[in-house]
Design an enzyme around this catalytic site. Structure first.
Site, PDB file in Angstrom:
ATOM      1  N   HIS A  19       0.842  -1.206   0.000  1.00 11.48           N
ATOM      2  CA  HIS A  19       0.000   0.000   0.000  1.00 11.48           C
ATOM      3  C   HIS A  19       0.874   1.251   0.000  1.00 11.48           C
ATOM      4  O   HIS A  19       0.633   2.193  -0.757  1.00 11.48           O
ATOM      5  CB  HIS A  19      -0.869   0.061   1.262  1.00 11.48           C
ATOM      6  CG  HIS A  19      -1.881  -1.033   1.409  1.00 11.48           C
ATOM      7  ND1 HIS A  19      -2.031  -1.758   2.567  1.00 11.48           N
ATOM      8  CD2 HIS A  19      -2.808  -1.525   0.550  1.00 11.48           C
ATOM      9  CE1 HIS A  19      -3.019  -2.634   2.426  1.00 11.48           C
ATOM     10  NE2 HIS A  19      -3.494  -2.526   1.204  1.00 11.48           N
ATOM     11  N   LYS A  43     -16.431  -7.845   6.195  1.00 12.32           N
ATOM     12  CA  LYS A  43     -15.208  -8.311   6.863  1.00 12.32           C
ATOM     13  C   LYS A  43     -15.240  -7.933   8.341  1.00 12.32           C
ATOM     14  O   LYS A  43     -15.698  -6.848   8.684  1.00 12.32           O
ATOM     15  CB  LYS A  43     -13.964  -7.648   6.248  1.00 12.32           C
ATOM     16  CG  LYS A  43     -13.604  -8.109   4.850  1.00 12.32           C
ATOM     17  CD  LYS A  43     -12.302  -7.444   4.410  1.00 12.32           C
ATOM     18  CE  LYS A  43     -11.976  -7.677   2.936  1.00 12.32           C
ATOM     19  NZ  LYS A  43     -10.863  -6.831   2.473  1.00 12.32           N
ATOM     20  N   ARG A  92      -2.436  -6.092  -8.165  1.00 11.09           N
ATOM     21  CA  ARG A  92      -1.348  -7.021  -7.882  1.00 11.09           C
ATOM     22  C   ARG A  92      -1.262  -8.122  -8.933  1.00 11.09           C
ATOM     23  O   ARG A  92      -0.195  -8.482  -9.385  1.00 11.09           O
ATOM     24  CB  ARG A  92      -1.555  -7.674  -6.513  1.00 11.09           C
ATOM     25  CG  ARG A  92      -1.213  -6.769  -5.387  1.00 11.09           C
ATOM     26  CD  ARG A  92      -1.787  -7.270  -4.104  1.00 11.09           C
ATOM     27  NE  ARG A  92      -3.233  -7.088  -4.108  1.00 11.09           N
ATOM     28  CZ  ARG A  92      -3.993  -7.199  -3.030  1.00 11.09           C
ATOM     29  NH1 ARG A  92      -3.441  -7.537  -1.884  1.00 11.09           N
ATOM     30  NH2 ARG A  92      -5.282  -6.989  -3.095  1.00 11.09           N
ATOM     31  N   SER A 130      -2.895  -7.555   3.255  1.00 17.78           N
ATOM     32  CA  SER A 130      -3.083  -7.425   4.703  1.00 17.78           C
ATOM     33  C   SER A 130      -3.387  -8.792   5.309  1.00 17.78           C
ATOM     34  O   SER A 130      -3.002  -9.072   6.446  1.00 17.78           O
ATOM     35  CB  SER A 130      -4.230  -6.463   5.004  1.00 17.78           C
ATOM     36  OG  SER A 130      -3.933  -5.186   4.484  1.00 17.78           O
TER      37      SER A 130
END
Ligand code: ADP
Length: 162
Positions: A19, A43, A92, A130
């Site tokens: 990030h 989440k 990514r 993460s």
């Protein structure tokens, strides 16, 4: 020309070097970056919203044109409210693409004047998320290569409390 403000949204639970790499690079392209911690109802986060904002603030404190905030609203609406003309997303791998492409097109319908720009992850960090950080920390593996130095201890403390 008007000020170019970019909103960089995410869960940042917690912020990683991947990030941070995107934030640094985007900060060179735009006049101002607003990092926005978004509430994701699907989440259950490790860190509270306030904690995530504070961890990011500590990490970006030396970058003069980066601000941090949070929102529980709809991303494009929020971008408009804060005067951002661009939304930055990090990519990514192809696996990120489908969902992000769909969201970018939907957002464009709702707010046509706001552009979504994709920045490719640095090859050093394409594997990093993460989730990887939380998993490593929970199992006492080193996270030194994954997150900014300033927040390592906070993550270790948090996973040990849980
Ligand atoms: P995650 O929980 O998967 O790490 P976030 O929701 O916090 O993801 O991600 C926020 C934004 O940062 C998204 O645009 C995501 O694609 C991007 N991002 C996450 N990790 C990286 C990385 N290692 N390199 C580049 N971009 C990343």
């Amino acid at each position: 020309m008007s000020t170019r403000i970019a909103l960089y949204p995410g869960s940042f639970d917690p912020i990683t070097l991947g990030h941070l790499n995107i934030i640094r690079r985007a900060a060179r392209v735009f006049d101002k970056i607003i990092v926005c911690v978004m509430v994701n109802s699907s989440k259950t986060p490790l860190f509270t919203l306030e904690e995530r904002v504070e961890l990011i603030e500590r990490t970006v404190s030396r970058l003069g044109n980066v601000e941090v905030e949070s929102s529980d609203g709809l991303l494009v609406k929020h971008a408009k409210e804060v005067g951002a003309n661009v939304i930055i997303k990090g990519l990514r791998a192809v696996s990120d693409f489908d969902w992000e492409f769909q969201m970018a097109l939907a957002n464009k319908v709702i707010e046509p004047e706001i552009e979504t720009l994709f920045m490719t992850s640095s090859s050093k960090y394409t594997y990093l998320s993460s989730t990887v950080v939380r998993e490593m920390a929970r199992h006492d593996a080193s996270i030194d290569e994954f997150v900014p130095r300033e927040i390592i201890q906070d993550i270790l403390n948090k996973v040990n409390q849980k």
